[in-house]
Write a protein that holds these residues in place. Structure first.
Motif, short mmCIF file in Angstrom:
data_model
loop_
_atom_site.label_atom_id
_atom_site.label_comp_id
_atom_site.label_asym_id
_atom_site.label_seq_id
_atom_site.Cartn_x
_atom_site.Cartn_y
_atom_site.Cartn_z
N PRO A 209 -12.97 11.33 -0.13
CA PRO A 209 -14.07 10.51 0.57
C PRO A 209 -14.38 9.09 0.72
O PRO A 209 -13.47 7.86 0.93
CB PRO A 209 -15.49 10.47 1.27
CG PRO A 209 -15.38 12.46 0.34
CD PRO A 209 -14.53 12.78 -0.21
N TRP A 210 -14.05 8.76 -1.42
CA TRP A 210 -14.50 7.39 -1.64
C TRP A 210 -12.56 6.97 -1.27
O TRP A 210 -12.66 6.03 -1.29
CB TRP A 210 -14.77 7.84 -3.03
CG TRP A 210 -15.42 8.14 -2.75
CD1 TRP A 210 -16.65 9.57 -2.92
CD2 TRP A 210 -17.15 7.62 -2.09
NE1 TRP A 210 -18.24 9.73 -2.74
CE2 TRP A 210 -18.91 8.12 -2.34
CE3 TRP A 210 -17.49 6.30 -1.68
CZ2 TRP A 210 -20.27 8.24 -2.01
CZ3 TRP A 210 -18.77 5.98 -1.68
CH2 TRP A 210 -20.40 6.39 -1.97
N TYR A 212 -10.20 7.69 0.38
CA TYR A 212 -10.04 8.01 1.67
C TYR A 212 -10.93 5.80 1.83
O TYR A 212 -10.63 5.63 2.71
CB TYR A 212 -10.66 8.87 2.40
CG TYR A 212 -10.34 8.44 4.10
CD1 TYR A 212 -9.22 9.34 4.53
CD2 TYR A 212 -11.63 7.84 4.81
CE1 TYR A 212 -8.81 8.36 6.31
CE2 TYR A 212 -11.34 8.03 6.36
CZ TYR A 212 -9.93 8.30 7.09
OH TYR A 212 -9.53 7.80 8.41
N GLY A 213 -12.12 6.16 2.29
CA GLY A 213 -12.79 4.71 2.80
C GLY A 213 -12.11 3.58 2.14
O GLY A 213 -11.86 3.00 2.25
N ILE A 214 -11.47 3.73 0.35
CA ILE A 214 -10.76 2.93 -0.37
C ILE A 214 -9.80 1.61 0.67
O ILE A 214 -9.43 0.64 0.74
CB ILE A 214 -10.64 2.65 -1.56
CG1 ILE A 214 -12.12 2.83 -2.24
CG2 ILE A 214 -10.47 1.65 -2.80
CD1 ILE A 214 -12.48 2.95 -3.73
N ALA A 216 -8.69 2.64 3.34
CA ALA A 216 -9.39 2.09 4.70
C ALA A 216 -9.50 1.00 4.69
O ALA A 216 -9.05 -0.31 5.44
CB ALA A 216 -9.88 3.21 5.25
N VAL A 217 -9.91 0.64 3.63
CA VAL A 217 -10.66 -1.32 2.98
C VAL A 217 -9.68 -1.76 2.75
O VAL A 217 -8.70 -2.18 4.04
CB VAL A 217 -11.79 -1.06 2.55
CG1 VAL A 217 -11.56 -2.76 1.62
CG2 VAL A 217 -12.48 -0.87 2.87
N ALA A 219 -6.47 -1.19 3.70
CA ALA A 219 -5.11 -0.72 4.70
C ALA A 219 -5.82 -2.43 5.39
O ALA A 219 -5.06 -2.60 6.63
CB ALA A 219 -5.40 0.40 5.51
N ALA A 220 -6.63 -2.22 6.40
CA ALA A 220 -7.00 -3.15 7.00
C ALA A 220 -6.84 -4.78 6.44
O ALA A 220 -6.99 -5.88 7.48
CB ALA A 220 -9.08 -2.92 7.04
N ALA B 63 -10.15 -5.81 8.69
CA ALA B 63 -9.45 -6.21 8.99
C ALA B 63 -9.46 -7.85 10.30
O ALA B 63 -8.59 -8.51 9.46
CB ALA B 63 -8.57 -6.39 10.02
N ALA B 234 -17.64 5.86 4.28
CA ALA B 234 -16.48 6.81 4.11
C ALA B 234 -17.16 8.30 3.79
O ALA B 234 -16.53 8.96 3.18
CB ALA B 234 -14.88 6.45 4.41
N LEU B 242 -9.02 5.99 10.32
CA LEU B 242 -8.17 4.75 9.74
C LEU B 242 -7.48 4.64 11.25
O LEU B 242 -7.35 3.39 11.67
CB LEU B 242 -7.51 4.71 8.92
CG LEU B 242 -7.59 3.95 7.92
CD1 LEU B 242 -7.67 2.63 7.95
CD2 LEU B 242 -6.41 4.76 7.05
#
Lengths: 269, 323
Positions: A209-210, A212-214, A216-217, A219-220, B63, B234, B242
Motif C-alpha cells: 500500500p505505501w 502504491y500510495g507514493i 499514485a502521488v 503519477a499524479a 495532479a 493508500a 489510481l
C-alpha cells in the motif's frame, strides 16, 4: 472483470420438484460500514449520531417466480431468512462511533455504544432504505421463469448484474416452494473477480500500500507537469507562428514599438 | 466507452469522469481552490463509494494543483516561502481543530456549531469579497491601501521574526501568516474541507498579497497537503483508486491550465468576485441541506483522519523553503 468491463448478463438455471415456485437469493459477504445520521433540531437537519453497522451483507438481491407472500408462509420466511427482516436480525447497529479514528481502529468498535431496541430498529430501517436506494438491496417479483419439465420444474433466471456491485464472492441460494412451504433448497458460489490490469492494480494496492500510495502521488504530479509542459509548448508555438502568419509573411524581424523608440534614442545620442 | 475502476470495483464512463475533472480543474486553476468540496459529491453521484471518492479525489487534486502550480510558477505567481509557512500554520491548526471537534462532540452539539460556523463564515467572506471587489471595480480603487490597513501594518511590523516575501512584495512577521493559517486550520478541521475559500481571501485582504500570487500560492499549499493525504489514505486504508484519479486528472490538469491562462485575462478584483460568488453558492447549497428533509437520514462517511503525518511534512517544507 477486465479493464473495459461493461457489466454482465447472469443466467442461473436448474430443476426444482414438480409444481413448485422458485425464489433465488444472492447475498454478498458481511462487512462493517459507517454512517452519519441526521436528525431535526428546531428548523434544521443536523448530524446527530454516527453509526457503525456490523455484519451487513454487501448485497441482497431476491428474485422470485411469484410474489413472496403467495409462495411461502411467514414461518418459513423467518426460518430460511427469505426477506429483509433476516437482515434486521443479523445486522448489529451501534451508535456514537468515533469517526476520527482510522478504519482499522473503527472496526475494533471499542468506543461504540449499543442503542436501545427501538432506536436500533429505526437505524436498521434507515440502513435498508439507503441500500435499496443505492440499488444493491432489491427484489424482482416474477423474474424467475418456471416451466414444467419431465424431471419436475425447470427454472431460469436471467438478469443484468448491477454495475455498482464490486468484485467478490456471492452466495446464490435457490428455494423451491409448494403449499406455502419450502420443500427443497440448493446453494452455490458466484465469484466475480477482476482480471488483467485491474487485478494487478488491486493486488498492488493491498500488498504494497505505501509503494502504491507514493506511486499514485508521483503519477499524479507527472500527469500535472506533463500537461503543463504540453500546453506551454503549444502556447509558445502559437505565439511564434501568430506574427509571421498575420502581418509579416516574409519572416522579417518584427519591430516592437517600445524597443524601436529606445533604439532611436540610443542612435541619436 | 466504459472502464473498470480496480479499487472502487465499478465500471464508469471514461468521458464522464474526464469531464468532471475538467470542470473542477478549471475552477482550481482560476481561483486557487483545491476543488475537494465538489470532487467527492460528484464522484459519489457517478457511483463511486464515498471513501474511495474522497481519497481518489485527493489524489486527483495532486495532479490538478501540480499542473496549476507549474502554470502559475511560470507566471511568477507562487510564493513558496509564504506557502510553506501557511502549510505549517494550517496543519498545526488542523491538529488542534481535531481535538476541538472531539470536545464539541462530547458536549453534544458539535454539528450545530460546525455547520453554523461554516455557513456564517462562507456568507461573511463571500459577501465581503463580492462587495469589496465590486466597489473597487466601479471606483477604480485597484491596490490602494486604506488608512486602516496602514495602521494595521505598523502594528504588525512590530512583531518579531520579520521576513521579506519578495514574490508577494510584502514584509510580514513569521507569526502573521502562521497565526492566520493556524486559525483557518482549526476551521478546516471543524468543517472538514480544505479551506481554499478562506485561504485565498485571507492572503489578499489580510496579508495584502496580489490576487494572482494568492491563487498560485494556495495551489502550492494544496499540492503538498493532498500529496501527503493520498499516501496516508493508500497506506492506511487502501482506498486510493489510481485509475479513477488519473482519469479525473486528465480532465482536471487541462482544466487547470485553461483556468490559469484565463486568470491572466482577468483583473484581481474580477478573480475575487468569482470566488466570492462561488463561496456564496456553496453557502446557499449548505443552507438548503440544513433546511430540507433528507430522503434517507443516514449517509456513508467519506473522510478518514490523516492529519498528523502531514504536520511533520509541513515542518520539513518550512525548513526547506523558509531559509
Amino acid at each position: 472483470m477486465g479493464a473495459f468491463y461493461n457489466g454482465a448478463r447472469v443466467r442461473i438455471e436448474g430443476t426444482a420438484p414438480a409444481d413448485s415456485s422458485v425464489l433465488v437469493i444472492i447475498e454478498g459477504t458481511e462487512r462493517d460500514e459507517f454512517f452519519n445520521r441526521k436528525g431535526r433540531m428546531g428548523l434544521i437537519w443536523l448530524t446527530v449520531d454516527r453509526i457503525h453497522v456490523k455484519h451487513a451483507p454487501s448485497i441482497f438481491l431476491r428474485f422470485t417466480s411469484a410474489p413472496l407472500g403467495s409462495m411461502v408462509d411467514e414461518r418459513d420466511i423467518q426460518k430460511y431468512d427469505l426477506d429483509e427482516a433476516a437482515i434486521h436480525d443479523r445486522v448489529r447497529v451501534l451508535s456514537h462511533c468515533k469517526c476520527s479514528l482510522t478504519a482499522r481502529q473503527q472496526q475494533n468498535g471499542a468506543h461504540d455504544v449499543v442503542p436501545d431496541a427501538s432506536y436500533a430498529a429505526l437505524l436498521c430501517a434507515d440502513f435498508l432504505k439507503l441500500k435499496e436506494g443505492e440499488g444493491i438491496y432489491f427484489e424482482q417479483s416474477g423474474a424467475v421463469k418456471v416451466v414444467p419439465s419431465a424431471s419436475g420444474t425447470a427454472y431460469a433466471l436471467v438478469f443484468d448484474w448491477p454495475k455498482k456491485i464490486p468484485p467478490g464472492r456471492y452466495r446464490v441460494a435457490a428455494y423451491a416452494c409448494r403449499g406455502q412451504q419450502v420443500i427443497a433448497q440448493s446453494a452455490a458460489t458466484l465469484e466475480l473477480a477482476e482480471v488483467g490490469f485491474p487485478a494487478y492494480m488491486a493486488e498492488l494496492a493491498s500488498t504494497h500500500p505505501w509503494i502504491y500510495g507514493i506511486a499514485a502521488v508521483l503519477a499524479a504530479i507527472l500527469a500535472g507537469f506533463l500537461t503543463d509542459l504540453f500546453t506551454s509548448r503549444l502556447q509558445r508555438r502559437r505565439k511564434s507562428k501568430a506574427p509571421s502568419e498575420a502581418g509579416n509573411p516574409e519572416g522579417e524581424p518584427r519591430v516592437i514599438p517600445g524597443i524601436a523608440s529606445q533604439r532611436k534614442v540610443v542612435h541619436h545620442s | 466507452m466504459r472502464i473498470l475502476l480496480p479499487i472502487a470495483g465499478i465500471s464508469v464512463h471514461i468521458w464522464t469522469v474526464i469531464g468532471i475533472g475538467g470542470v473542477i480543474g478549471l475552477l482550481s486553476g482560476l481561483l486557487g481552490i483545491g476543488g475537494g468540496f465538489l470532487m467527492t459529491p460528484i464522484l459519489m453521484m457517478v457511483g463511486v463509494p464515498p471513501t474511495v471518492a474522497a481519497a481518489s479525489g485527493t489524489n486527483a487534486i495532486v495532479a490538478t494543483s501540480s499542473s496549476g502550480v507549474a502554470a502559475h510558477f511560470r507566471l511568477h505567481n507562487v510564493d513558496m516561502r509564504m506557502g510553506a509557512i501557511l502549510l505549517l500554520g494550517g496543519l498545526a491548526g488542523d491538529g488542534i481543530g481535531v481535538h476541538f471537534v472531539s470536545i464539541l462532540q462530547r458536549l453534544g452539539n458539535a454539528d450545530f456549531v460546525i455547520t453554523l460556523t461554516y455557513v456564517v463564515m462562507l456568507g461573511l467572506v463571500g459577501s465581503f469579497i463580492v462587495h469589496d471587489s465590486w466597489r473597487k471595480m466601479r471606483k477604480g480603487l485597484v491596490g490602494r491601501p486604506s488608512r486602516d490597513t496602514r495602521h494595521r501594518r505598523s502594528l504588525l511590523s512590530r512583531l518579531p521574526l520579520q521576513m521579506d516575501f519578495p514574490h508577494s512584495g510584502v514584509r510580514h512577521s513569521f507569526f502573521t501568516p502562521f497565526t492566520l493559517c493556524f486559525m483557518v486550520g482549526i476551521l478546516t478541521a471543524i468543517m472538514g474541507v480544505a479551506g481554499g475559500f478562506i485561504v485565498v481571501p485571507m492572503m489578499v485582504y489580510l496579508l495584502r498579497m496580489p490576487a494572482h500570487v494568492a491563487v498560485g500560492t494556495s495551489l502550492f499549499q494544496a499540492l503538498f497537503t493532498c500529496a501527503g493525504a493520498t499516501v496516508m489514505q493508500a497506506g492506511s486504508n487502501h482506498i486510493v483508486d489510481l485509475v479513477l484519479a488519473l482519469l479525473v486528472a486528465v480532465g482536471s490538469t487541462i482544466g487547470a491550465q485553461v483556468g490559469a491562462q484565463l486568470s491572466r485575462h482577468l483583473r484581481g478584483e474580477q478573480l475575487m468576485i468569482l470566488l466570492g460568488f462561488l463561496a456564496l453558492g456553496v453557502m446557499v447549497k449548505m443552507v438548503f441541506g440544513l433546511v430540507l428533509q433528507p430522503s434517507v437520514p443516514i449517509s456513508q462517511i467519506a473522510a478518514l483522519d490523516v492529519v498528523k503525518p502531514l504536520q511533520h511534512m509541513a515542518v520539513g517544507l518550512v525548513f526547506f523553503f523558509g531559509r
